[in-house]
Design an enzyme around this catalytic site. Structure first.
Site, PDB file in Angstrom:
ATOM      1  N   LYS A 201       0.987  -1.243  -0.241  1.00 16.73           N
ATOM      2  CA  LYS A 201       0.010  -0.003   0.006  1.00 16.73           C
ATOM      3  C   LYS A 201       0.876   1.294  -0.055  1.00 16.73           C
ATOM      4  O   LYS A 201       1.982   1.118   0.427  1.00 16.73           O
ATOM      5  CB  LYS A 201      -0.954  -0.138   1.560  1.00 16.73           C
TER       6      LYS A 201
HETATM    7  N1  GLU Z   1      -7.340   0.125  -2.643  1.00 19.43           N
HETATM    8  C1  GLU Z   1      -8.320  -1.021  -2.853  1.00 19.43           C
HETATM    9  C2  GLU Z   1      -8.273  -2.090  -1.697  1.00 19.43           C
HETATM   10  O1  GLU Z   1      -7.881  -1.562  -0.687  1.00 19.43           O
HETATM   11  C3  GLU Z   1      -8.056  -2.009  -4.145  1.00 19.43           C
HETATM   12  C4  GLU Z   1      -6.416  -2.371  -4.225  1.00 19.43           C
HETATM   13  C5  GLU Z   1      -6.173  -3.023  -5.471  1.00 19.43           C
HETATM   14  O2  GLU Z   1      -6.957  -3.026  -6.585  1.00 19.43           O
HETATM   15  O3  GLU Z   1      -4.956  -3.527  -5.664  1.00 19.43           O
HETATM   16  O4  GLU Z   1      -8.437  -3.087  -1.597  1.00 19.43           O
END
Ligand code: GLU
Length: 417
Positions: free
Chosen positions: A105
């Site tokens: 992230k």
């Molecule tokens: N930000 C989204 C989540 O928290 C999607 C992450 C992604 O698609 O890699 O799951």
């Protein structure tokens, strides 16, 4: 909103599930700790010629099951520990979903509303330049998160491709369709939240038709969840955003509310609402289904005491603190954990990545059908684990299943050097 540190929450959630697994202390610590965190300061020229410095992070938590995967958020409250927690939740989300990806992230400490589009583009490209040595289609694949979307993903893809002198759309997901995005990706998070709720209602023998629903947060996840569940016959009696909450006993019309928010910037003041509520009043409404779709720590232990919903489907990441979870378990409120409920986003990101690699694109129907089938299958896996091992909650069941999958991969990979 409570001050609980989200990284501590993640560690507590893992500890609670680890009680049911044969893990050594070292193995457990490894499963609770990110492999690495990039911290960088982006110097960016503003429209008036001045320079501003923005702190940014990318945490790569665990890559045992595949490339690191997870979004990038733009928010003034982004912190190192928040990014670490969110990257860990991605590990256990991709494992709960059983897709061959790890977890990561990123985030930039920024209020995007305070900058022009040109400034945001320069900030995004500056971050993409810092990320380029770390990311890659088989290494680490970013995606959208809070306050980012197709526009930012397209800028990151373009920066990466320019610097690497290649075309590699699968280096990032959540792109615009014409930049190699997937059908159904924008709706995917809201869709899985609702599909998971549908499965939970069936499990409890409850009817979704005419069920009452309250939704905290009217961003991409919250508003799509509202639209889809309304389409399934439920009554969306309350929704909110950071400006306030609105209520209508019969049901709000989610599309009309969205249109109103697009025009005015908020849901507050919507004319078809019978009355306005506080955030706390919305969360404690006596409804069949509550969907927290805003940020972490929305429900702490004192608020949990007053929660009256029967089912909670977590569209946000980490909206319930571990202590609040204990209260909700005691009250026998069924919580569908974020790592299953909102997994639609990363599942369709996975589909997008597969399509990018094959340079062959699927129809919207195929995306939605495959997403639905994966949520149904993994929901059933949680039910099986929950019942067979008599686990205290669906969250613990999800972590037991997910930790086992990450452990198995890690054991097969071995430790080197
Ligand atoms: N930000 C989204 C989540 O928290 C999607 C992450 C992604 O698609 O890699 O799951």
């Amino acid at each position: 909103m409570s001050e609980v540190n989200p990284y501590q929450s993640l560690r507590t959630q893992i500890d609670e599930a680890a009680e049911y697994l044969p893990l050594s202390e070292g193995q457990l610590e490894r499963l609770k700790t990110p492999e690495r965190v990039l911290e960088t300061n982006l110097s960016v020229e503003m429209d008036d010629g001045s320079i501003e410095v923005f702190r940014a992070y990318r945490s790569q938590f665990n890559g045992d099951r595949g490339p690191y995967k997870g979004g990038i958020r733009y928010h003034p409250q982004v912190s190192r520990d928040e990014v670490k927690a969110l990257s860990g939740w991605m590990v256990y989300k991709t494992a709960t979903s059983n897709i061959p990806l790890g977890g990561g992230k990123g985030g930039i400490v920024i209020d995007p509303n305070a900058y022009s589009e040109d400034e945001l583009e320069r900030v995004t490209r500056a971050f993409a330049k810092e990320l380029t040595p770390l990311i890659g289609v088989d290494r680490d694949i970013p995606a959208p998160d809070v306050n980012t979307g197709q526009r930012e993903m397209n800028w990151i893809k373009d920066t990466y491709e320019t610097l690497e002198n290649t075309t590699e759309p699968g280096v990032i997901t959540g792109k615009d369709l014409s930049s190699g995005g997937s059908e159904g990706r924008v709706e995917a998070t809201g869709r899985s939240t609702v599909v998971a709720a549908r499965e939970a209602f069936e499990y409890l023998d409850k009817d979704l038709e005419h069920a009452t629903v309250a939704i905290q947060g009217y961003g991409n996840a919250g508003w799509i969840a509202a639209k889809l569940i309304y389409g399934m016959g439920a009554n969306v009696v309350a929704v909110s955003d950071s400006s306030g909450a609105i209520y209508n006993e019969t049901s709000l019309d989610p599309v009309a509310v969205k249109e109103y928010k697009r025009e005015t910037g908020s849901v507050a003041g919507y004319s078809e609402a019978e009355r306005e509520l506080t955030n706390e009043e919305l969360l404690t409404l006596d409804v069949d289904l509550l969907i927290p779709a805003a940020l972490e720590n929305a429900i702490d232990e004192s608020l949990a005491d007053d929660i009256s919903a029967d089912v909670i489907s977590e569209a946000a990441n980490g909206p319930i603190t571990p202590k609040a979870d204990d209260v909700l378990s005691e009250k026998e409120i069924l919580v569908i954990p974020d790592i299953l409920a909102n997994a639609g986003g990363v599942i369709v990101s996975y589909f997008e990545w597969v399509q990018n690699r094959q340079r062959f694109y699927w129809s919207k129907e195929r995306v939605n059908e495959e997403l639905d089938a994966m949520i149904v299958e993994q929901f059933q896996n949680l039910v099986d684990a929950y019942e067979a091992q008599d686990l205290p909650s669906f969250r613990t069941a999800a972590y037991v299943v997910a930790l086992q999958r990450v452990m198995n991969a890690s054991e097969q990979n071995g430790t080197w050097p």
